[in-house]
Design a protein around this motif. Structure first.
Motif, short mmCIF file in Angstrom:
data_model
loop_
_atom_site.label_atom_id
_atom_site.label_comp_id
_atom_site.label_asym_id
_atom_site.label_seq_id
_atom_site.Cartn_x
_atom_site.Cartn_y
_atom_site.Cartn_z
N VAL A 26 -51.00 16.14 2.34
CA VAL A 26 -51.18 15.88 3.76
C VAL A 26 -49.89 16.22 4.51
N GLN A 27 -50.04 16.92 5.60
CA GLN A 27 -48.88 17.25 6.42
C GLN A 27 -49.06 16.63 7.81
N LEU A 28 -47.98 16.08 8.31
CA LEU A 28 -47.99 15.43 9.61
C LEU A 28 -46.91 16.04 10.48
N VAL A 29 -47.26 16.36 11.71
CA VAL A 29 -46.29 16.94 12.63
C VAL A 29 -46.33 16.17 13.93
N GLU A 30 -45.21 15.52 14.25
CA GLU A 30 -45.12 14.76 15.50
C GLU A 30 -44.59 15.65 16.61
N SER A 31 -44.96 15.31 17.82
CA SER A 31 -44.44 15.99 19.00
C SER A 31 -44.52 15.05 20.19
N GLY A 32 -43.82 15.42 21.26
CA GLY A 32 -43.91 14.65 22.49
C GLY A 32 -42.73 13.78 22.80
N GLY A 33 -41.75 13.73 21.91
CA GLY A 33 -40.57 12.94 22.18
C GLY A 33 -39.73 13.55 23.29
N GLY A 34 -38.74 12.78 23.74
CA GLY A 34 -37.86 13.27 24.78
C GLY A 34 -37.09 12.14 25.41
N SER A 35 -36.52 12.42 26.57
CA SER A 35 -35.74 11.43 27.30
C SER A 35 -36.50 11.00 28.54
N VAL A 36 -36.45 9.72 28.83
CA VAL A 36 -37.16 9.17 29.98
C VAL A 36 -36.38 7.98 30.51
N GLN A 37 -36.55 7.72 31.78
CA GLN A 37 -35.90 6.55 32.37
C GLN A 37 -36.70 5.29 32.07
N ALA A 38 -36.02 4.18 32.08
CA ALA A 38 -36.67 2.89 31.85
C ALA A 38 -37.82 2.72 32.84
N GLY A 39 -38.93 2.22 32.33
CA GLY A 39 -40.12 2.06 33.14
C GLY A 39 -41.07 3.24 33.07
N GLY A 40 -40.60 4.34 32.51
CA GLY A 40 -41.42 5.54 32.41
C GLY A 40 -42.35 5.52 31.22
N SER A 41 -43.02 6.66 31.01
CA SER A 41 -44.02 6.79 29.95
C SER A 41 -43.80 8.07 29.16
N LEU A 42 -44.24 8.03 27.92
CA LEU A 42 -44.30 9.22 27.07
C LEU A 42 -45.53 9.09 26.19
N ARG A 43 -46.07 10.24 25.79
CA ARG A 43 -47.15 10.23 24.81
C ARG A 43 -46.75 11.09 23.63
N LEU A 44 -46.74 10.46 22.46
CA LEU A 44 -46.45 11.16 21.23
C LEU A 44 -47.75 11.57 20.56
N SER A 45 -47.70 12.71 19.88
CA SER A 45 -48.84 13.19 19.13
C SER A 45 -48.45 13.34 17.67
N CYS A 46 -49.43 13.15 16.81
CA CYS A 46 -49.23 13.34 15.38
C CYS A 46 -50.42 14.11 14.85
#
Length: 121
Positions: A1-21
């Motif tokens: 099984v191979q897993l590849v994450e994406s979607g990380g980064g820098s954000v200000q407090a209170g913000g949002s991010l969505r990670l994918s796997c």
């Protein structure tokens, strides 16, 4: 099984991010997928899990109400939606999979992604 994450980064407090796997490989070994994170000097922390065959995700108390895990079976992808981010959410985020029932124990997981950095300032 191979897993590849994406979607990380820098954000200000209170913000949002969505990670994918995105998962590929032996589907019989992907019964449960979990999200974890690790900050420098700290142990890897479980954030939540989801059974790829259905059912509601589970969450750690530290992220309950702010983070949401979902699964798109057609895309073999699990998502981690992170809202109202805080500076102490800064970490490397990992997804993992195991071929059994879900567990919050990181040592129960066999396959891991490479991790993606999330920085909240």
């Amino acid at each position: 099984v191979q897993l590849v994450e994406s979607g990380g980064g820098s954000v200000q407090a209170g913000g949002s991010l969505r990670l994918s796997c995105a998962a590929s490989g032996d589907t019989d070994r992907r019964n449960c997928m979990g999200w974890f994170r690790q900050s420098p000097g700290k142990e890897r922390e479980g954030l939540g899990t989801i059974n790829t065959g259905g059912g509601s995700p589970t969450y750690a108390d530290s992220v309950k109400g702010r983070f949401t895990i979902s699964h798109d079976s057609a895309k073999n992808t699990v998502y981690l939606q992170m809202d109202r981010l805080k500076p102490n959410d800064t970490a490397v985020y990992y997804c993992a999979v195991r071929d059994a029932f879900c567990s919050s124990n990181k040592d129960a997981y066999t396959y891991w992604g490479q991790g993606t950095q999330v920085t909240v300032s």
